[in-house]
Write a protein that holds these residues in place. Sequence first.
Motif, PDB file in Angstrom:
ATOM      1  N   MET B   1       1.465 -19.979  40.156  1.00  0.00           N
ATOM      2  CA  MET B   1       2.802 -20.179  39.739  1.00  0.00           C
ATOM      3  C   MET B   1       3.462 -18.660  39.767  1.00  0.00           C
ATOM      4  N   LYS B   2       4.759 -18.774  40.051  1.00  0.00           N
ATOM      5  CA  LYS B   2       5.487 -17.448  39.797  1.00  0.00           C
ATOM      6  C   LYS B   2       6.283 -17.459  39.238  1.00  0.00           C
ATOM      7  N   ALA B   3       6.690 -16.134  38.097  1.00  0.00           N
ATOM      8  CA  ALA B   3       7.841 -16.266  37.871  1.00  0.00           C
ATOM      9  C   ALA B   3       8.735 -15.388  37.707  1.00  0.00           C
ATOM     10  N   ARG B   4       9.918 -14.854  38.345  1.00  0.00           N
ATOM     11  CA  ARG B   4      10.876 -14.011  37.440  1.00  0.00           C
ATOM     12  C   ARG B   4      11.863 -13.908  36.551  1.00  0.00           C
ATOM     13  N   VAL B   5      11.741 -12.489  36.154  1.00  0.00           N
ATOM     14  CA  VAL B   5      13.135 -12.064  34.923  1.00  0.00           C
ATOM     15  C   VAL B   5      13.705 -11.183  35.155  1.00  0.00           C
ATOM     16  N   PHE B   6      14.576 -11.988  35.103  1.00  0.00           N
ATOM     17  CA  PHE B   6      15.473 -10.823  35.541  1.00  0.00           C
ATOM     18  C   PHE B   6      16.221 -10.318  34.199  1.00  0.00           C
ATOM     19  N   VAL B   7      16.720  -8.929  33.938  1.00  0.00           N
ATOM     20  CA  VAL B   7      16.935  -8.610  33.069  1.00  0.00           C
ATOM     21  C   VAL B   7      18.145  -7.365  33.172  1.00  0.00           C
ATOM     22  N   ILE B  42      12.232  -8.450  37.781  1.00  0.00           N
ATOM     23  CA  ILE B  42      10.112  -8.352  37.499  1.00  0.00           C
ATOM     24  C   ILE B  42       9.657  -9.706  37.687  1.00  0.00           C
ATOM     25  N   GLU B  43       8.836  -9.970  38.810  1.00  0.00           N
ATOM     26  CA  GLU B  43       7.918 -10.822  39.208  1.00  0.00           C
ATOM     27  C   GLU B  43       7.039 -10.688  38.416  1.00  0.00           C
ATOM     28  N   LEU B  44       6.306 -11.762  38.130  1.00  0.00           N
ATOM     29  CA  LEU B  44       5.159 -12.397  37.516  1.00  0.00           C
ATOM     30  C   LEU B  44       4.348 -13.217  38.316  1.00  0.00           C
ATOM     31  N   ASP B  45       3.353 -12.703  38.581  1.00  0.00           N
ATOM     32  CA  ASP B  45       2.241 -14.018  39.440  1.00  0.00           C
ATOM     33  C   ASP B  45       1.145 -13.890  38.335  1.00  0.00           C
ATOM     34  N   LEU B  46       1.478 -15.605  37.807  1.00  0.00           N
ATOM     35  CA  LEU B  46       0.787 -16.181  36.550  1.00  0.00           C
ATOM     36  C   LEU B  46       0.055 -17.388  37.285  1.00  0.00           C
ATOM     37  N   ALA B  47      -1.371 -17.398  35.413  1.00  0.00           N
ATOM     38  CA  ALA B  47      -2.118 -18.555  35.817  1.00  0.00           C
ATOM     39  C   ALA B  47      -1.656 -19.772  36.130  1.00  0.00           C
ATOM     40  N   GLU B  48      -1.698 -20.846  36.433  1.00  0.00           N
ATOM     41  CA  GLU B  48      -1.574 -22.503  37.078  1.00  0.00           C
ATOM     42  C   GLU B  48      -1.157 -22.054  35.156  1.00  0.00           C
ATOM     43  N   GLY B  49      -0.472 -23.245  34.389  1.00  0.00           N
ATOM     44  CA  GLY B  49      -0.245 -23.739  33.092  1.00  0.00           C
ATOM     45  C   GLY B  49       0.342 -22.854  31.895  1.00  0.00           C
ATOM     46  N   THR B  50       0.681 -21.363  32.640  1.00  0.00           N
ATOM     47  CA  THR B  50       1.227 -20.355  31.429  1.00  0.00           C
ATOM     48  C   THR B  50       2.505 -21.287  30.893  1.00  0.00           C
ATOM     49  N   SER B  51       2.071 -20.892  29.302  1.00  0.00           N
ATOM     50  CA  SER B  51       3.710 -22.107  28.586  1.00  0.00           C
ATOM     51  C   SER B  51       4.550 -21.083  28.383  1.00  0.00           C
ATOM     52  N   ASP B  52       6.060 -21.769  28.689  1.00  0.00           N
ATOM     53  CA  ASP B  52       7.365 -21.170  28.792  1.00  0.00           C
ATOM     54  C   ASP B  52       7.549 -20.571  27.813  1.00  0.00           C
ATOM     55  N   ALA B  53       6.969 -20.749  26.552  1.00  0.00           N
ATOM     56  CA  ALA B  53       6.793 -20.044  25.090  1.00  0.00           C
ATOM     57  C   ALA B  53       6.075 -18.274  25.709  1.00  0.00           C
ATOM     58  N   ASP B  54       5.265 -18.275  26.128  1.00  0.00           N
ATOM     59  CA  ASP B  54       4.183 -17.161  27.089  1.00  0.00           C
ATOM     60  C   ASP B  54       5.409 -16.826  27.558  1.00  0.00           C
ATOM     61  N   ILE B  55       6.151 -16.897  28.345  1.00  0.00           N
ATOM     62  CA  ILE B  55       6.978 -16.420  29.328  1.00  0.00           C
ATOM     63  C   ILE B  55       7.733 -15.418  28.036  1.00  0.00           C
ATOM     64  N   PHE B  71      17.257 -11.597  29.166  1.00  0.00           N
ATOM     65  CA  PHE B  71      16.674 -11.840  29.536  1.00  0.00           C
ATOM     66  C   PHE B  71      16.748 -13.176  30.282  1.00  0.00           C
ATOM     67  N   LYS B  72      16.722 -13.258  31.826  1.00  0.00           N
ATOM     68  CA  LYS B  72      16.702 -14.940  32.758  1.00  0.00           C
ATOM     69  C   LYS B  72      14.857 -15.297  32.782  1.00  0.00           C
ATOM     70  N   ILE B  73      14.887 -16.130  32.904  1.00  0.00           N
ATOM     71  CA  ILE B  73      13.467 -16.734  33.290  1.00  0.00           C
ATOM     72  C   ILE B  73      13.838 -17.059  34.193  1.00  0.00           C
ATOM     73  N   GLU B  74      13.582 -17.173  35.623  1.00  0.00           N
ATOM     74  CA  GLU B  74      13.269 -18.352  36.924  1.00  0.00           C
ATOM     75  C   GLU B  74      11.744 -18.662  36.923  1.00  0.00           C
ATOM     76  N   LYS B  75      12.080 -19.800  37.222  1.00  0.00           N
ATOM     77  CA  LYS B  75       9.795 -20.374  37.600  1.00  0.00           C
ATOM     78  C   LYS B  75      10.320 -20.556  39.313  1.00  0.00           C
ATOM     79  N   VAL B  76       9.180 -20.518  39.806  1.00  0.00           N
ATOM     80  CA  VAL B  76       8.781 -20.360  41.258  1.00  0.00           C
ATOM     81  C   VAL B  76       8.100 -21.410  41.578  1.00  0.00           C
ATOM     82  N   ALA B  77       7.677 -21.496  42.166  1.00  0.00           N
ATOM     83  CA  ALA B  77       7.294 -22.980  42.023  1.00  0.00           C
ATOM     84  C   ALA B  77       6.057 -22.245  42.915  1.00  0.00           C
TER      85      ALA B  77
END
Lengths: 224, 77
Positions: B1-7, B42-55, B71-77
């Motif tokens: 699972m990936k997340a993109r963070v726009f700062v 900033i692209e984060l490659d995250l373990a499956e199940g990482t919570s939104d709260a953690d991000i 910041f804005k978080i965009e989750k990428v499948a």
Amino acid sequence: MKSAVIVFPGSNCDRDMAVAIEQASGTKPIMLWHRETEIPDGVDLIAVPGGFSYGDYLRSGAMASRSPVMAAVKAAAERGVFVLGVCNGFQVLTETGLLPGALMRNAGIHFVCRDVALTVENSQSAFTSLYEKGEQVVFPVAHHDGNYFADTATLDRIEGEGRVAFRYAEAVNGSARDIAGILNEGGNVLGMMPHPERAVEPAHGNVDGARMFKGLVEGLMASA
Amino acid sequence: MKARVFVTLKNGVLDPQGKAIHHALEGLGFGGVNDVRAGKLIELDLAEGTSDADIEAMCSKLLANTVIENFKIEKVA
């Protein structure tokens, strides 16, 4: 008097800072690597020096402020230990939350490296006791991210509480209200962009910074 | 699972880098650019199940300085 200078990968004013403290106190500071998790017992002054800690990655001071030693510095500051952050050290202290606001890219975009005139705004602090309020001093600056920013309410509050220690007497980097250095609420933490440690002996061409170290050391020795 | 963070810098916070880019675009002859704001991705490659709260916590504790940045978080499948 016992002092420590924090050293991060990329610090480059740590030795200048150590020389300035030793010149004033007669004792060599302990050089403390960023991985340390404790401040040695009895340290009453910690200096966070200038440089480009962690290559200024992410934001200036951002990585350093999350390093193990800074948790210890924060705890020590909260106990009343004196902390002086200069240049990158000031950026680290704002990122750590020990001082309010943030230091952003200079308004003129350029890196600024020259001597600048400052006005002493508060001569009551432990750091500035040997200066006169309203006095002009000259310290060198050398930074890219020295543009102090805080919201209006924060600026009004620190001004009202006499926590602006130094103000630029000329345009330097676009800082809000020309702020060059600020104190924390307790008066035991000072962060400033200009370099007092680079103006402590005649060979530097200017000794205006020497009084900061002398005043600090005299105060600490008197209270010890 | 990936997340993109726009700062991005908050509105009203001066952005000298954006201004420099703006000038450079004008120098290249591009008219009609009203304003430029620069930020970070900033692209984060995250373990499956990482919570939104953690991000969110990663963003507010390190990735963004919320004194000056949003910041804005965009989750990428």
